[in-house]
Write an enzyme that holds these catalytic residues in place. Structure first.
Site, PDB file in Angstrom:
ATOM      1  N   CYS A   1     106.054 -40.165 -18.975  1.00 28.92           N
ATOM      2  CA  CYS A   1     107.017 -40.965 -19.724  1.00 28.92           C
ATOM      3  C   CYS A   1     106.380 -41.550 -20.998  1.00 28.92           C
ATOM      4  O   CYS A   1     106.102 -40.811 -21.924  1.00 28.92           O
ATOM      5  CB  CYS A   1     107.617 -42.041 -18.818  1.00 28.92           C
ATOM      6  SG  CYS A   1     109.136 -42.737 -19.485  1.00 28.92           S
TER       7      CYS A   1
ATOM      8  N   HIS B   1     109.337 -39.465 -13.622  1.00 31.06           N
ATOM      9  CA  HIS B   1     108.317 -40.315 -12.994  1.00 31.06           C
ATOM     10  C   HIS B   1     107.925 -39.789 -11.614  1.00 31.06           C
ATOM     11  O   HIS B   1     108.569 -40.141 -10.626  1.00 31.06           O
ATOM     12  CB  HIS B   1     108.853 -41.737 -12.856  1.00 31.06           C
ATOM     13  CG  HIS B   1     108.881 -42.492 -14.138  1.00 31.06           C
ATOM     14  ND1 HIS B   1     107.809 -43.212 -14.604  1.00 31.06           N
ATOM     15  CD2 HIS B   1     109.854 -42.624 -15.069  1.00 31.06           C
ATOM     16  CE1 HIS B   1     108.119 -43.774 -15.772  1.00 31.06           C
ATOM     17  NE2 HIS B   1     109.358 -43.426 -16.075  1.00 31.06           N
TER      18      HIS B   1
ATOM     19  N   GLU C   1     105.492 -40.715  -9.786  1.00 28.90           N
ATOM     20  CA  GLU C   1     105.019 -41.798  -8.916  1.00 28.90           C
ATOM     21  C   GLU C   1     106.175 -42.499  -8.199  1.00 28.90           C
ATOM     22  O   GLU C   1     105.961 -43.251  -7.259  1.00 28.90           O
ATOM     23  CB  GLU C   1     104.171 -42.804  -9.715  1.00 28.90           C
ATOM     24  CG  GLU C   1     104.937 -43.780 -10.605  1.00 28.90           C
ATOM     25  CD  GLU C   1     105.391 -43.185 -11.938  1.00 28.90           C
ATOM     26  OE1 GLU C   1     105.303 -41.957 -12.107  1.00 28.90           O
ATOM     27  OE2 GLU C   1     105.849 -43.962 -12.795  1.00 28.90           O
TER      28      GLU C   1
END
Lengths: 217, 82
Positions: free
Chosen positions: A87, A192, A194
């Site tokens: 990002c 993302h 994560e």
């Protein structure tokens, strides 16, 4: 085993989530502060997490890209170390000139926070283990990837387009969600990973993205 | 020590690049009843540079623009002495 360096700039806000994700994968890790120089030899790879470094002032990623820690990331990239940008990390790598192109305002003009399907494409040797459609969340307003015609052509020709959106959410050229550099050691994506590490989060496909850092050791 | 000269760096989205900010402002102006053919939004950075000679201050501002202030992929810039 040498740790993976996780960079923190003023305004980075996905750093703790990235550390959590690396811990889930049992990958040793260590924060790197933006103002500090480091020796790339002490690390096995690097992650530039998401966030709003420097409040997105001037241009997204522009100020973070010119910090002391990024001078050493330039050296690490030249030496072939794995570097993953997520990002805002993608935006910083473009501003640093480590990846071609730029990330601009979504064609919707809105901040978009949603799940997307991405398809791994044109994978070089490092990426070949990703072979299915992955489900990952996006959360950005500046995610529309743009580059001039010749850059887009060289990305295709050199197999540098890493991830494509199945249903383009932001107007990115060639549906690009992620790219890598010509050597294949610097890669970045807008979604993302994560935030997609376990089924209770909605998807565990993010694990495959982080494994990129381990294959290249 | 020289005196301080003011220099402006005007940064605009490239003519061929989509300018969503300009498009949004254009739409708002039209809704207010104005007739506007086009609208583009950029930014101006005003620098105070310690130089006697305007040409040197402009040269420094150009270097700053190229190093940081503009991104050639998406923007153009012009430097003016104020």
């Amino acid at each position: 085993m040498k740790p993976i360096g996780v960079l923190r700039f003023l305004g980075t806000n996905c750093d703790a989530d990235v550390i959590w994700a690396l811990n889930e994968l049992k990958a040793p890790n260590k924060y790197i502060w933006w103002a500090d120089h480091f020796d790339e030899a002490d690390y096995s790879g690097f992650v530039l997490p998401g966030g709003f470094s420097y409040g997105d002032y001037l241009r997204v990623g522009a100020l973070a890209a010119r910090t002391p820690a990024m001078e050493d990331i330039q050296i690490a990239a030249k030496k072939g170390k794995s570097i993953l940008g997520i990002c805002n990390g993608f935006q910083i790598l473009c501003e640093a000139g480590l990846l071609p192109g730029a990330l601009t305002k979504n064609s919707s003009l809105k901040f978009q926070d949603q799940w997307v399907s991405v398809v791994p494409k044109n994978m070089g040797s490092h990426w070949t283990r990703m072979n299915s459609i992955m489900r990952l969340p996006i959360a950005h307003s500046m995610g529309r990837y743009i580059a001039d015609e010749s850059t887009l052509k060289s990305l295709s020709d050199n197999r540098q387009i890493w991830l494509e959106y199945k249903d383009n959410p932001n107007g990115s050229m060639k549906n690009i969600a992620g790219i890598c550099n010509a050597k294949g050691n610097v890669a970045a994506l807008m979604p993302h990973p994560e935030r997609a590490m376990a089924d209770w989060m909605g998807s565990h496909d993010g694990k495959l993205i982080f494994e990129v850092l381990q294959w290249n050791r | 020590m020289g005196e301080t000269l003011k220099v402006a760096v005007k940064i605009m989205p490239r003519p061929e690049a989509l300018d969503p900010q300009g498009r949004a402002v254009h739409g708002a102006l039209k809704k207010l009843g104005f007739t506007v053919d086009d609208c583009r939004v950029g930014k101006i950075v005003i620098l105070e540079i310690n130089e006697d000679v305007a040409a040197s201050a402009i040269l420094k501002a150009q270097q700053m623009a190229e190093k940081l202030l503009y991104n050639p992929l998406i923007e153009t810039f012009e430097v003016y002495a104020l």
